[in-house]
Design a protein around this motif. Structure first.
Motif, PDB file in Angstrom:
ATOM      1  N   SER A   7      -6.986   6.657  -8.146  1.00 31.72           N
ATOM      2  CA  SER A   7      -7.907   5.837  -7.347  1.00 31.72           C
ATOM      3  C   SER A   7      -7.125   4.892  -6.440  1.00 31.72           C
ATOM      4  O   SER A   7      -7.432   4.761  -5.250  1.00 31.72           O
ATOM      5  N   LEU A   8      -6.118   4.235  -7.033  1.00 33.44           N
ATOM      6  CA  LEU A   8      -5.325   3.282  -6.251  1.00 33.44           C
ATOM      7  C   LEU A   8      -4.631   3.976  -5.089  1.00 33.44           C
ATOM      8  O   LEU A   8      -4.617   3.478  -3.961  1.00 33.44           O
ATOM      9  N   GLU A  24      -6.672   5.725 -12.918  1.00 36.64           N
ATOM     10  CA  GLU A  24      -6.549   4.574 -12.034  1.00 36.64           C
ATOM     11  C   GLU A  24      -5.475   4.790 -10.972  1.00 36.64           C
ATOM     12  O   GLU A  24      -5.643   4.379  -9.815  1.00 36.64           O
ATOM     13  N   ASN A  69      -6.632  -3.789  -2.545  1.00 36.98           N
ATOM     14  CA  ASN A  69      -7.193  -2.787  -1.649  1.00 36.98           C
ATOM     15  C   ASN A  69      -8.323  -2.011  -2.329  1.00 36.98           C
ATOM     16  O   ASN A  69      -9.388  -1.792  -1.752  1.00 36.98           O
ATOM     17  N   LEU A  70      -8.073  -1.605  -3.588  1.00 37.37           N
ATOM     18  CA  LEU A  70      -9.106  -0.863  -4.317  1.00 37.37           C
ATOM     19  C   LEU A  70     -10.340  -1.749  -4.493  1.00 37.37           C
ATOM     20  O   LEU A  70     -11.480  -1.278  -4.368  1.00 37.37           O
ATOM     21  N   LEU A 110      -2.155  -3.109  -4.206  1.00 43.95           N
ATOM     22  CA  LEU A 110      -2.907  -1.883  -4.478  1.00 43.95           C
ATOM     23  C   LEU A 110      -4.268  -2.202  -5.109  1.00 43.95           C
ATOM     24  O   LEU A 110      -5.290  -1.608  -4.749  1.00 43.95           O
ATOM     25  N   PHE A 119     -14.064   5.244  -4.330  1.00 44.34           N
ATOM     26  CA  PHE A 119     -12.794   5.558  -4.990  1.00 44.34           C
ATOM     27  C   PHE A 119     -12.812   5.293  -6.489  1.00 44.34           C
ATOM     28  O   PHE A 119     -11.979   5.800  -7.214  1.00 44.34           O
ATOM     29  N   LEU A 154       0.803  -1.216   0.000  1.00 37.43           N
ATOM     30  CA  LEU A 154       0.000   0.000   0.000  1.00 37.43           C
ATOM     31  C   LEU A 154       0.841   1.273   0.000  1.00 37.43           C
ATOM     32  O   LEU A 154       0.359   2.343  -0.362  1.00 37.43           O
ATOM     33  N   ALA A 174      -5.452   6.894  -3.644  1.00 41.47           N
ATOM     34  CA  ALA A 174      -6.392   7.426  -2.647  1.00 41.47           C
ATOM     35  C   ALA A 174      -6.897   6.301  -1.741  1.00 41.47           C
ATOM     36  O   ALA A 174      -6.982   6.465  -0.516  1.00 41.47           O
ATOM     37  N   ALA A 175      -7.217   5.154  -2.341  1.00 42.32           N
ATOM     38  CA  ALA A 175      -7.727   4.039  -1.547  1.00 42.32           C
ATOM     39  C   ALA A 175      -6.641   3.519  -0.602  1.00 42.32           C
ATOM     40  O   ALA A 175      -6.913   3.175   0.553  1.00 42.32           O
ATOM     41  N   ALA A 176      -5.386   3.480  -1.106  1.00 42.73           N
ATOM     42  CA  ALA A 176      -4.284   3.000  -0.270  1.00 42.73           C
ATOM     43  C   ALA A 176      -4.065   3.948   0.911  1.00 42.73           C
ATOM     44  O   ALA A 176      -3.886   3.518   2.051  1.00 42.73           O
ATOM     45  N   PRO A 186       1.588   3.889  -7.307  1.00 44.40           N
ATOM     46  CA  PRO A 186       0.910   3.035  -8.280  1.00 44.40           C
ATOM     47  C   PRO A 186       1.608   2.983  -9.648  1.00 44.40           C
ATOM     48  O   PRO A 186       1.727   1.909 -10.241  1.00 44.40           O
TER      49      PRO A 186
END
Lengths: 319, 364
Positions: A258-259, A255, B310-311, B307, B284, A236, A261-263, A240
């Motif tokens: 998104s990756l 993408e 997680n998403l 990654l 997200f 994490l 922000a989520a991490a 990305p």
């Protein structure tokens, strides 16, 4: 610690916690964990409508006992059973036991019960606890697990015995209250497992409840269950784009953002959760069992097995 | 005609009642609604039952002796914000004092052991006293808006039924049975009832019955006043001056409870004015969770795999939350549905309430 030793340390486990912390989920997972260790479990619910049956993929149950999971000798797995206990039904049984079965119906319909229950607060609670005491004495299962009312109410629920032993000095209610006091005060027969989420307010409330239970009820506290911890996930912290490049993969539009922000969200929340777990450890010197947050789907038998496995891992680490 | 927004509700209504199950952020939501009204220049008072300690401190309700009477909360708003922490027993005592014919009668009741148990423990008393408080504050010229946070309960209508339940209890026919021993003429008629009472006394103890008899004797003559008041409270609760805001979180079990609440309110012909859903996970990505899982599996063991995994996890949660909410949103139509994200810290001061307010009133 050996799971069998853990689950037989006391015959009754009372699971308590504030609304919304997953008390019922933890109850279900504890029963599943006990059964996986070869110990039969009987879950007792006092509020009904909890969704417990659904977790076991079984239809709703009532005052009559149901089997939620059949025993499986090949796997060394014992049965999980469950029933609901309501004050009204406990009362009728109590009156029958006290030789007043004939007037029990009249008591209900005349409203005399409402009045008595009002005049003596806690009488409903003591009837339910009295019934549970009876079940514990009869050894209806290796482990009896009570899904207690939400905290706040749990304290008055468990305190009802000492209040009533004082208020009603003679007769069957007094005897009932004394028996319940004996049960609650004996660590070999009964312990309370408190459940919380790794969040600020639930942790504060759990600490407060723990001290109140020890001081006012004198009941022994088992490990604390911290429910809803995000499972650890590697990678994490990586960027990305760099991570994709390393795999020779290309990312779609947006993408990477998104990756990332989520991490970030998961890392931040995991850190906050760790902070709360630590704060709980400092505030309350009790061992902790950790139960993961499940992203998967709604709770069913398969997810319950994951939670039970986490409980058993935690138990193995206890000294 | 579209339904009023949450901002319009707070600007126009006289009473807002928040209901929902425990642990969904009901108290915080109620406090934020009142604070918003103050920001709009109104004089608002929020009545809460049992706020988390830090929120109570933030609202100035933490100190000794503060609670059942409105406390003013200072802040940079043009209107006024007041808060009350309901004390069920004091509110009940006030009622008894108001409806007793003389101070002696009030004193006899307040000192009675049976009354002391009723005022704290009769089921529904807390709900009724919350509504009683609402009625009192609504008729106070000092306030334009009263926001009431109802006690967490399984039944949304507890607070609507509570006034009637209480008067039914006070008017109980058992009362007449209990009174019989003191009324000579009735004695013969009630032999059977007496035997019954004796039997019950054997189980619960005679003092309990004596206390109850004394209570009902002392209460004699006050039932009418109580009943009138209960009717007035009920009328107010079902009038257009009052609106109901349902508070929920997007977990399956709490949504199920919220649906149950919504059904019960619909049965009573009470429209829900707004639905607030707290603690929503962030959204997200628009990609499907399964596609992301697939990519996570493809790159398993690498940073990229982690990654994606997680998403996928959060896409799944967001997906599921929306699925849970869809049915509920349909049920409350045309009421607006306001989603409040998972906040990184709990609310424990006015700034924290303001942050929630930004989400509730779409200022983010």
């Amino acid at each position: 610690m050996d799971p069998a030793q853990f689950f037989t340390a006391s015959r009754l486990v009372i699971v308590a916690g504030k609304g919304g912390v997953g008390k019922t989920t933890v109850t279900a997972a504890l029963a599943r964990a006990a059964a996986a260790s070869g110990l039969s479990a009987l879950i007792v619910e006092v509020e009904g409508k909890s969704g417990l049956a659904a977790m076991y993929g079984s239809p709703a149950f009532s005052y009559d006992e149901v089997t939620l999971a059949e025993p499986d000798e090949a796997l060394g797995r014992a049965a999980v059973r469950a029933r609901t206990l309501t004050p009204d039904e406990a009362l009728i049984e109590f009156l029958e036991d006290a030789g007043m079965g004939r007037i029990s119906k009249r008591l209900m319909t005349s409203g005399a019960l409402d009045m008595v229950a009002t005049a003596i607060p806690g009488i409903r609670d003591i009837l339910v606890l009295g019934k549970i005491k009876q079940m514990e004495r009869r050894r209806l299962a290796d482990v009896l697990i009570l899904d207690a009312p939400a905290a706040g109410h749990a304290i008055s629920f468990l305190q009802s015995a000492s209040g009533l032993a004082d208020a009603v000095r003679l007769g069957p209610i007094n005897a009932q209250a004394r028996d319940v006091l004996d049960l609650l005060g004996d660590p070999a027969r009964c312990q309370v497992v408190l459940v919380t989420l790794p969040e600020e307010t639930p942790v504060n409330e759990l600490v407060e409840t723990a001290y109140q239970l020890e001081d006012r009820v004198g009941v022994s506290l088992g490990p604390v269950v911290v429910n809803g911890l995000y499972p650890e996930l590697a990678g994490l912290g990586a960027d990305p784009r760099a991570a994709a490049e390393a795999q020779g993969a290309s990312l779609r539009d947006g993408e990477a953002a998104s990756l990332a922000a989520a991490a970030r969200f998961r890392l931040d929340r995991t850190a906050l959760q760790a902070e709360q777990v630590e704060r709980l450890r400092e505030a309350l010197p009790l061992p902790q069992l950790r139960v993961p947050y499940l992203f998967d789907a709604d709770l069913g038998p398969e997810q319950l097995d994951l939670l039970a496995a986490a409980v058993l891992d935690g138990v193995a680490e206890l000294s | 005609m579209s339904a009023p927004s949450l901002a319009e509700l707070v600007a126009e209504r006289q009473i807002v009642i928040t209901s929902g199950s425990g642990g969904v952020g009901k108290t915080t939501s109620a406090a934020v609604l009142a604070m918003e009204a103050a920001a709009q220049g109104r004089r608002a008072v929020v009545v809460t039952i049992d706020p988390a300690k830090r929120l109570a401190d933030a609202l100035g309700l933490g100190g000794e002796g503060i609670g059942n009477e409105p406390t003013r909360i200072d802040g940079s708003w043009p209107g006024e914000l007041w808060a009350v922490m309901l004390d069920t027993k004091s509110t009940f005592d006030d009622l008894v004092t108001r409806y007793s014919s003389d101070p002696e009668q009030a004193e006899r009741i307040l000192a009675n052991r049976f009354y002391r148990n009723i005022s704290g423990a009769l089921s529904g008393t807390q709900e009724y006293m919350a509504m009683e408080k609402l009625y009192e504050l609504h008729h106070d010229d000092g306030f334009d808006l009263v926001v009431v946070d109802t006690p967490p309960s399984r039944n949304a209508l507890d607070f609507l039924e509570a006034p009637r339940r209480l008067t039914r209890f006070l008017d109980h026919r058992l009362y007449r049975v209990l009174m019989a021993p003191t009324r000579g003429v009735m004695k013969a008629v009630n032999v059977a009832a007496q035997a019954f009472v004796r039997q019950v006394s054997k189980v619960v103890g005679a003092e309990v019955f004596e206390d109850a008899i004394t209570f009902f004797q002392a209460f004699d003559g006050m039932e009418a006043g109580f009943k009138e008041r209960a009717d007035a409270v009920l009328e107010l609760l079902t009038s257009p001056a009052t609106s109901y805001v349902l508070v929920a979180s997007p977990k399956r079990d709490t949504v199920a409870e919220a649906r149950f609440f919504a059904e019960k309110l619909a049965e009573a012909d009470i429209p829900i004015a707004a639905l607030i859903v707290n603690r929503m996970h962030p959204h997200f990505t628009d990609e499907m969770p399964e596609a992301l899982r697939e990519r996570a599996r493809h790159f398993e063991g690498t940073d990229l795999g982690g990654l994606y995994r997680n998403l996928a996890d959060f896409a799944l949660v967001a997906h599921r939350e929306e699925e849970h909410l869809a049915g509920l949103a349909d049920m409350v139509e045309p009421a607006p549905v306001i989603r409040v994200p998972f906040l990184q810290t709990d609310v424990h001061d006015l700034d924290g309430l303001a942050v929630v307010g930004d989400h509730l009133f779409d200022r983010t």
